[in-house]
Design a protein around this motif. Sequence first.
Motif, PDB file in Angstrom:
ATOM      1  N   SER A 293       0.842  -1.205   0.000  1.00 29.07           N
ATOM      2  CA  SER A 293       0.000   0.000   0.000  1.00 29.07           C
ATOM      3  C   SER A 293       0.870   1.245   0.000  1.00 29.07           C
ATOM      4  O   SER A 293       0.570   2.241  -0.662  1.00 29.07           O
ATOM      5  N   LYS A 294       1.976   1.167   0.719  1.00 26.21           N
ATOM      6  CA  LYS A 294       2.871   2.318   0.730  1.00 26.21           C
ATOM      7  C   LYS A 294       3.421   2.594  -0.668  1.00 26.21           C
ATOM      8  O   LYS A 294       3.530   3.741  -1.094  1.00 26.21           O
TER       9      LYS A 294
ATOM     10  N   ALA B 110       5.154  15.868  -2.761  1.00 29.25           N
ATOM     11  CA  ALA B 110       6.555  15.750  -2.356  1.00 29.25           C
ATOM     12  C   ALA B 110       6.648  15.312  -0.903  1.00 29.25           C
ATOM     13  O   ALA B 110       7.495  14.495  -0.531  1.00 29.25           O
ATOM     14  N   PHE B 111       5.733  15.816  -0.084  1.00 32.49           N
ATOM     15  CA  PHE B 111       5.703  15.410   1.320  1.00 32.49           C
ATOM     16  C   PHE B 111       5.460  13.902   1.428  1.00 32.49           C
ATOM     17  O   PHE B 111       6.147  13.191   2.167  1.00 32.49           O
ATOM     18  N   MET B 112       4.485  13.406   0.652  1.00 29.97           N
ATOM     19  CA  MET B 112       4.198  11.972   0.688  1.00 29.97           C
ATOM     20  C   MET B 112       5.421  11.162   0.263  1.00 29.97           C
ATOM     21  O   MET B 112       5.695  10.094   0.804  1.00 29.97           O
ATOM     22  N   LEU B 113       6.142  11.690  -0.725  1.00 30.01           N
ATOM     23  CA  LEU B 113       7.312  10.955  -1.209  1.00 30.01           C
ATOM     24  C   LEU B 113       8.424  10.936  -0.164  1.00 30.01           C
ATOM     25  O   LEU B 113       9.100   9.930   0.015  1.00 30.01           O
TER      26      LEU B 113
ATOM     27  N   ALA C 133       3.876   5.657  -5.625  1.00 24.36           N
ATOM     28  CA  ALA C 133       3.834   5.750  -7.086  1.00 24.36           C
ATOM     29  C   ALA C 133       2.882   6.858  -7.516  1.00 24.36           C
ATOM     30  O   ALA C 133       3.198   7.658  -8.419  1.00 24.36           O
ATOM     31  N   MET C 134       1.711   6.920  -6.864  1.00 25.40           N
ATOM     32  CA  MET C 134       0.754   7.954  -7.239  1.00 25.40           C
ATOM     33  C   MET C 134       1.314   9.339  -6.981  1.00 25.40           C
ATOM     34  O   MET C 134       1.172  10.256  -7.806  1.00 25.40           O
ATOM     35  N   ALA C 135       1.964   9.467  -5.829  1.00 23.29           N
ATOM     36  CA  ALA C 135       2.526  10.775  -5.491  1.00 23.29           C
ATOM     37  C   ALA C 135       3.587  11.187  -6.501  1.00 23.29           C
ATOM     38  O   ALA C 135       3.692  12.360  -6.870  1.00 23.29           O
ATOM     39  N   LEU C 136       4.347  10.203  -6.975  1.00 22.30           N
ATOM     40  CA  LEU C 136       5.414  10.520  -7.929  1.00 22.30           C
ATOM     41  C   LEU C 136       4.829  11.091  -9.222  1.00 22.30           C
ATOM     42  O   LEU C 136       5.290  12.113  -9.738  1.00 22.30           O
TER      43      LEU C 136
END
Lengths: 673, 301
Positions: A105-106, A144-147, A111-114
């Motif tokens: 899930s992470k 970017a925060f999520m990444l 991937a979506m955040a990218l």
Amino acid sequence: MILIKAFLIIIVGALLLIPFLKVTGKGIVIFLAIVLNAALTSYFAVLTLMGEKFEFILPGSIISDVIPIRIDALSGWFMLIINLVFITGSFYGLFYMKAYREQKSKISVHAMALLLLQSALLGICVIQNSFAFLIAWEIMALSAFMLVIFENEKMATIKAGLNYLIQSHISIVFLMLGFMWVRFKTGSYDFSAITAYTTENPKIAILLFLCFFVTFAIKAGIVPMHTWLPYAHPAAPAHISGIMSGVIIKIGIFGILRMLLLIKLDYTSIGYIILFFSVISGLYGVMLAIIQHNLKKLLAYHSIENIGIIGMGIGIGCIGLGSNNAILANLGFAAAMLHTLNHALFKSLLFYTAGNVYQATHTIDVEQLGGLVKKMPQTALLFLIAAIAICGIPPFNGFISEFLLYSGLYHWLQDANLFSLIVIGFSILGLVLIGGLAMLCFTKAFGVVFLGNPRKEFHHEIKEPPFIQLLPLYLITLIIIAIGVFPKLFINLLLQPILLFASNPFPATNTLQYNQDVLQQISWGMWGLIGIITLVFLLRKWALSKSKVTIEPTWACSYTAPTSKMQYTANSFVRSYRKLFRPFLMLSKNKKEIHGIFPGKVHYKSVTYDKLEKWFVDSPIKAIKSLLSRFQFLQNGNLQFYILYGIIFIVSIICIPLIYEKFLVFIDFLKQL
Amino acid sequence: MLSFALIFIAAIFFSGIISRTKSIFSGRKGPGIMQPIKDIMRLFRKGAVYSQTSSFVFQIAPTIYFSSVVMAMLIVPFGQSKGLISFNGDFIFFAYVLALGKFFSIISALDTGSSFGGMGASREALYSMFAEPAFFILIGSLALLTGHSSFQEIFSALHLGSYITYALAILATFVLLMIAMIENSRMPIDDPKTHLELTMIHEVMILENSGFDLGLILSAGCLKFAIYGALIVNLFIGIFPYEYTIPLFFITQFLIAITIGTIESFMARFRMGHNAQFIFALTSVSLLIFFGALLILGKFI
């Protein structure tokens, strides 16, 4: 128009698809989506570099008005950089993330955040409606925060991520302020309103510019607004660090350049301001980079240094514009934009190789590494090339942009007054010191990590990553070398973006010719250098083939049992530097020295901190905290009190306008008296 | 191309003259002037010993160091004849090409894994960093003074200036001479003849090099001396005809070599801790030249 729709469809489609795929599928889909998006946008970007301009008007909504999408050469140049870094970064990430493939899930979120990040960055380059721009900016900050917080089980990562999130929102506040100001005065969200407004009110223009400048300076990491950067870069996975350093901070540079195009103001004074902050950034960044022992943190501080170099280019360019010196403006902006590309290349390469090191050894503390060149020769070679390039040493790309900057400074020398001469003197001094300190830093980094003997035994095998993972790294290296030996080619690509800034005062062909002749000579020089090296190397090979070559242990002054602990460490390598530059640094040592005939275990640990961070972040926060703690009694956990606060709030909201009205009536009454 | 040949010839005799001067002052008979070159030639023919710890970096570093010096040599002009490569801002290329050589010599010292190598490398990196601003500001002020920005144009225009430019040229000579001493790790900074590794800079970096590689490093040292010597000569000769300048070139190089020998005979090495300050003080001498140039141009109003 159709292409923009295709762009959006790719994003939405990929985002919807990702959660339902297996891990490998997620990776491949996201990579394909990024490549497709990149291909689509690069098509426009390349055309703009040929001299075309595009304008599309999206209908938008009631709140946002129409959304103009304008793609000019400046957008094109930055879009190409973004796409390049994203393609190599996501390809490298496919393999880097293998170690985490259990956390499905992470990885989906990652991937979506990218993909969102890439789209948002590309959007920022082209959107010219402040409302939509803000949304894209916010998507960029959040994704970017999520990444960054991918490894969220680590406390340090979460802290770094939050630090980044808060600081990027501080920057958004300034951005909103600027946009709202323009909207309030002109009633339009369109960027062209900014130009119109500032042309009418040239005195306010500089304030407005400073407002935007703070926004973009925080994003770019210009000292003293850099403090988020050295935390966020090391916390993120390697490919994200590369992307952050390669493009996210560059979007700050893009913002500054865009605002320079939009806001008509007194370029000379703004040039001096930018130049001042940039020289400080460059020096401060590299001075702190040297004392870092965390490889990625070291690289992060180097990003600040390079942003400083880019900023110097922008500053010089502005001054050139202000003083109608076309060659100066050309050289400055060319240096800034070329260095943006160059830094994106070598810094992402450095971060990817640091990622290789981390994957192989599970540490990026340089004091525990050593001798990796034998286990990972390809990584070592790639790191070495990037290190030479970042120091601005020929025959690689860093030299070209720094050379343009130097040429700008020396050209400016010829028609400068006393004040600007002093500025030039300090800029040259700063630039030279930056170069020298960068060399100290990277000889340390490369020497300690890759050369000598291993400083620590690892209980697992250390091996080179597979060739396919190194493929994007080789691609970047190729471009680094190409820019170094064919600088003319790349300067020609930069012609259109530069003309956006410096077209009016002089015929551009003259100044272009000036650059071209010099760069042609440099190109010859680079080839000459490579030729001489090859020649001498062949000669050496021939000479050694005739005589006896033996391999012996390293000479240790007749001491027969040297251990790897006797090598110079990173800390001892920079010891004399540390002593000389102590006023600028903040170091605390924790050591136990040898005492007595039978000494026990001794240790030595040095911890570094950022002096400016203490002054500009920690101390104000402390002050605010102590101020606010006086009001802590309000937060007493008593529900009745909270209801009371609510009532007081509502009553005051209703009453204040009423009282104000009465007050006005009263004043009128007084006036009538 | 002329400068290339002249520098090459001067380099052959340079270190021989230095050691001859030193031997005369210390009352020894001393080796002949050609001895250093004979040593180098012998090294070129010898086999080599490499450390077990070292990697490909150690193998290529001396080659790159030598090549960088040769490349720098190609940029130096002589009077009215340009260097092989000459363009606006060629002195930046000159300094940065030399930096490439330094970069490699530093990392090759770290490659052996010996603590001595680290010592030398750390010092070299720090000192060369401090020496560079002096060079850039020096050339910058000459560029300001003459209005040109390539070696050859600066030097030929400098000569046409007033007498005061010669005063500046003398200060510039001092700076260049000291930079040459730092670059070659000579006396006030580093003692090439010391026998204690702990006090060495350059010598301790090349401790592990042998055979052909050592020959390359030593010959690069000779060339570097002659290069800086040629720069100094260029400060004065301007566009005089060759029949005067070529003898002048050799006389000046000879004098510089004797000066270095004399300095080395009568001075002791500075304390290691004071070196950085001393080197950075050169930058202030350069700044003095800068202000001198400002005075001449009348920009001080």
